[in-house]
Design an enzyme around this catalytic site. Structure first.
Site, PDB file in Angstrom:
ATOM      1  N   CYS A  90       0.718  -1.270   0.044  1.00 55.73           N
ATOM      2  CA  CYS A  90      -0.063  -0.022  -0.006  1.00 55.73           C
ATOM      3  C   CYS A  90       0.824   1.171  -0.135  1.00 55.73           C
ATOM      4  CB  CYS A  90      -0.994  -0.015   1.207  1.00 55.73           C
ATOM      5  SG  CYS A  90      -2.401  -1.154   1.001  1.00 55.73           S
ATOM      6  N   ILE A  91       1.468   1.558   0.940  1.00 50.16           N
ATOM      7  CA  ILE A  91       2.173   2.720   1.350  1.00 50.16           C
ATOM      8  C   ILE A  91       3.181   3.317   0.125  1.00 50.16           C
ATOM      9  CG2 ILE A  91       3.450   4.214   3.186  1.00 50.16           C
ATOM     10  CD1 ILE A  91       0.663   2.991   3.800  1.00 50.16           C
TER      11      ILE A  91
END
Length: 420
Positions: free
Chosen positions: A257-258
């Site tokens: 995600c990040i």
């Protein structure tokens, strides 16, 4: 019956949760290894135990690669990867190709829920339009939902059941159906007005983390230049009971995600003539951290009159964070590659990976080195990149000749320990 398409770090926990709530579950995946393990009641994700999988299989959980069977499910939940292309453009290939594969087998009355993180507009522009082109009336024939995942692998407090879940629908009826779908398996549902809102909210969650991690990584570089311990600074600032949330630096960003999600928004924002400079700057800082760690490793070796070229370097932990078996976008692997490119003899030690796992961008034909007194003393430098709790840090301190700590795991000052 619930159909879960994609049985990875998001799909498998969700499939197990639906099974635990009493639903019949059919999982879909292209990986025959996963299917074979599930059929025998075995897990392939470290933090999910065999007992939990076995109970779900005994309750009727089944897995298949045959997408023609999607017609058997009353609800289909897409848990598919949404990576970036080479130039940081969104890659919806897994979602679109899967949607096109299942389209001939969809039937009236089914729910279709997307959980993959993506840019605002995806559900309406890419999925709804294809359903309509196939002759389905969204909100009447099929019910289209967007409900982004919020998994945090290895988190012992928050899990699929107790993490509040955003739910949105393409129409008001779709929203109501989506809430009904998840109401028996998730403790708290958070309905939002539309799919684009939910898509943007998911991006904001991850961008918030990426920007703050970028800030503290930059602060680490400044503090290092000034001879200040950034971890002591963070703990001091965190004593303020309001207006400050501690974030901790590291060797770079990893995970599904990040490192990726912020660029989904920067790409979409350009369509509206908006430049997301703040987000992109944080991305630049975080992307540069592996190189900064490599330079700090070179400085550490220089302090004992050794060069990177020819040095034996052991990378400790290749997961993107501690205590999990996930190397997606792991900065540890980028550090290994950069050290090797500079002529180092690079090895790794990680009990979660006996053999170096297959990756799209990197490949090392290696097995994990043992964590022993002999193995630690035989290398020139150890770089801590994922500080798994299972490592004996007293043993490391006693026998590694040189340590570069990117996680602030080793407390106190030691002449052979360098912070990075």
């Amino acid at each position: 019956m619930i159909g879960i398409i994609g049985l990875g770090y998001v799909g498998l926990p969700l499939a197990l949760r639906f099974s635990e709530a009493g639903y019949s579950v059919l999982g879909f995946d292209t990986d025959q290894r996963k299917i074979g393990l599930l059929d025998t009641g075995k897990t392939y994700i470290q933090h999910i135990g065999n007992d939990r999988v076995r109970l779900a299989v005994d309750a009727g959980l089944r897995a298949t690669s045959d997408l023609q069977r999607v017609s058997e499910a009353d609800a289909l939940i897409l848990c598919l990867p949404t990576p970036l292309k080479a130039h940081r453009e969104p890659d919806l290939g897994f979602v679109i190709s899967t949607l096109e594969s299942i389209m001939p087998h969809l039937r009236s009355g089914q729910v279709l829920s997307l959980e993959s993180t993506t840019y605002p507009g995806t559900t309406e522009e890419e999925i709804k339009s294809r359903l309509q082109d196939a002759g389905f009336k969204v909100g009447a024939d099929v019910f289209l939902v967007y409900s982004p995942e919020r998994e945090d692998p290895g988190n012992s407090i928050f899990n699929t059941k107790n993490i509040p879940k955003l739910v949105s629908g393409s129409t008001p009826d779709c929203l109501e159906v989506g809430l009904s779908l998840y109401s028996r398996v998730i403790d708290q549902l958070v309905p939002v007005s539309g799919t684009a809102t939910a898509e943007m909210a998911k991006l904001l969650e991850n961008i918030h983390r990426a920007v703050n991690i970028g800030l503290v990584n930059e602060m680490k570089i400044v503090a290092d230049a000034m001879g200040i311990d950034i971890y002591e600074v963070i703990e001091a600032a965190a004593s303020k009971p309001f207006g400050f949330v501690p974030y901790y630096p590291g060797p770079g960003l990893g995970g599904h995600c990040i490192p990726i999600d912020p660029f989904y928004l920067t790409w979409k924002a350009r369509e509206y003539g908006v430049n997301t400079r703040f987000i992109e700057l944080a991305g630049e800082v975080n992307s540069a951290m592996p190189a900064w760690v490599v330079n700090k490793t070179a400085d550490a070796l220089n302090s004992v009159e050794k060069a990177v070229n020819g040095s034996r370097i052991l990378v400790l932990g290749i997961s993107y964070k501690k205590n999990i078996d996930d190397v997606r976008e792991s900065p540890a692997v980028a550090i290994m590659q950069q050290l090797q490119d500079k002529g180092a003899q690079v090895a790794y030690c990680d009990p979660y990976f006996e053999e170096f796992p297959p990756m799209r961008q990197f490949h090392f034909s290696q097995r994990s080195e043992p964590f022993t007194r002999a193995s630690l003393s035989q290398v020139d430098c150890v770089v801590i990149t994922a500080d798994h709790d299972c490592f004996d840090y007293d043993l490391l301190l006693a026998h590694a000749p040189l340590i570069v700590d990117t996680r602030g795991r080793i407390k106190g000052r030691h002449r052979h320990v360098f912070r990075a």
